[in-house]
Design an enzyme around this catalytic site. Structure first.
Site, short mmCIF file in Angstrom:
data_model
loop_
_atom_site.label_atom_id
_atom_site.label_comp_id
_atom_site.label_asym_id
_atom_site.label_seq_id
_atom_site.Cartn_x
_atom_site.Cartn_y
_atom_site.Cartn_z
N LYS A 46 0.83 -1.21 0.00
CA LYS A 46 0.00 0.00 0.00
C LYS A 46 0.87 1.26 0.00
O LYS A 46 0.57 2.22 -0.72
CB LYS A 46 -0.94 0.01 1.22
CG LYS A 46 -1.89 -1.17 1.27
CD LYS A 46 -2.89 -1.05 2.41
CE LYS A 46 -2.27 -1.09 3.79
NZ LYS A 46 -1.76 -2.42 4.19
N ARG A 85 -9.67 0.27 9.04
CA ARG A 85 -9.22 -1.10 9.33
C ARG A 85 -10.27 -1.89 10.08
O ARG A 85 -10.04 -3.07 10.38
CB ARG A 85 -7.95 -1.04 10.18
CG ARG A 85 -6.67 -1.38 9.41
CD ARG A 85 -5.51 -1.13 10.36
NE ARG A 85 -4.32 -1.86 10.04
CZ ARG A 85 -3.29 -1.35 9.35
NH1 ARG A 85 -3.37 -0.15 8.83
NH2 ARG A 85 -2.21 -2.06 9.18
N ARG A 100 11.62 -6.05 4.89
CA ARG A 100 11.52 -4.61 5.19
C ARG A 100 12.09 -4.32 6.57
O ARG A 100 12.72 -3.29 6.78
CB ARG A 100 10.04 -4.19 5.11
CG ARG A 100 9.83 -2.71 5.30
CD ARG A 100 8.40 -2.30 4.97
NE ARG A 100 7.48 -2.60 6.04
CZ ARG A 100 6.14 -2.42 5.96
NH1 ARG A 100 5.60 -1.98 4.84
NH2 ARG A 100 5.37 -2.71 6.97
N ARG A 138 11.51 -0.44 11.63
CA ARG A 138 10.19 -0.60 12.26
C ARG A 138 10.18 -1.80 13.18
O ARG A 138 10.40 -2.92 12.73
CB ARG A 138 9.11 -0.75 11.17
CG ARG A 138 8.56 0.56 10.70
CD ARG A 138 7.51 0.37 9.65
NE ARG A 138 6.37 -0.42 10.11
CZ ARG A 138 5.24 -0.51 9.43
NH1 ARG A 138 5.10 0.14 8.27
NH2 ARG A 138 4.25 -1.25 9.88
N ARG A 180 -0.22 -9.41 13.18
CA ARG A 180 -0.83 -8.35 12.35
C ARG A 180 -1.69 -8.97 11.25
O ARG A 180 -2.77 -8.46 10.93
CB ARG A 180 0.26 -7.46 11.75
CG ARG A 180 0.81 -6.49 12.78
CD ARG A 180 2.22 -6.05 12.46
NE ARG A 180 2.34 -5.32 11.22
CZ ARG A 180 3.49 -5.19 10.56
NH1 ARG A 180 4.60 -5.73 11.02
NH2 ARG A 180 3.52 -4.51 9.44
#
Ligand code: ADP
Length: 192
Positions: free
Chosen positions: A14, A89, A128, A134, A146
């Site tokens: 996204k 969400r 990532r 992160r 998640r």
């Protein structure tokens, strides 16, 4: 005004596709994840509260993110349209968003849903995590949590907008260019 929701599980691309879409259409990008991370970096009360949820892979409470989106909409009255990324969400967030937009005489024009297999998601997120810094991308358990949250609460958002015939599904695997082209095709079809 043309407002788009870019929808999909964590790691579906996204953020990457949002950057291209806003460049192409001049939309205002509203990413609740980005706003939350900036609150954390500035060590605000909201950020400190949100961090506990994010580090566990859980969703931040609806009131918090709805309030953030309300402020962002109020701060951008001149925007030609919004691109929502990572929001809504939950069904409650979807209903709240529809109300906020209706109050400004506008609505969601299109929900673009990126489809990516779970194994590919985990691979991308771990990858990532090596460079993004992160904390929620470093740990496979948090990543799986998640994805579970996504199936439990977030996938209902697509069903919610499907009732209004607003959802288009786009394959989220392939090159960034190919995926972008598929997204553009859907937008152009909807706008014509
Ligand atoms: P990703 O799509 O990779 O999960 P995001 O940056 O969109 O990344 O979100 C990171 C985290 O921020 C989520 O796991 C969640 O804890 C929190 N978050 C972001 N957006 C929302 C939202 N709309 N509602 C609740 N929590 C959110």
């Amino acid at each position: 005004m043309f407002n788009i929701i870019l929808f999909g599980p964590p790691g579906s691309g996204k953020g990457t596709q949002s950057e291209r879409l806003i460049a192409k259409y001049g939309l205002k990008h509203l990413s609740t994840g980005d706003i939350l991370r900036s609150e954390i970096a500035r060590q605000t009360r909201l950020g400190l509260e949100a961090k506990g949820y994010m580090d566990k892979g859980e969703l931040v409470p609806d009131e918090v993110v709805i309030g953030m989106i309300q402020s962002a909409l109020e701060e951008n009255p001149e925007a030609p349209g919004f691109l929502f990324d990572g929001f809504p969400r939950t069904t409650a967030q979807s209903e709240a968003l529809d109300k906020l937009l209706a109050a400004q005489n506008t609505e969601i024009g299109l929900v673009l849903a990126l489809m990516v297999s779970e194994e590919e998601l985990v691979k991308r997120l771990l990858n990532r995590g090596r460079t993004s810094g992160r904390s929620d991308d470093n740990n496979e358990e948090v990543i799986r949590a998640r994805i579970t949250e996504y199936h439990k609460k977030t996938s209902a958002v697509a069903e919610y907008y499907q009732k209004f015939g607003k959802v288009r599904y786009v394959p989220g695997e392939g090159s960034v260019d190919e995926i972008f082209t598929s997204l553009l095709n859907e937008i152009e079809q909807r706008r014509s």
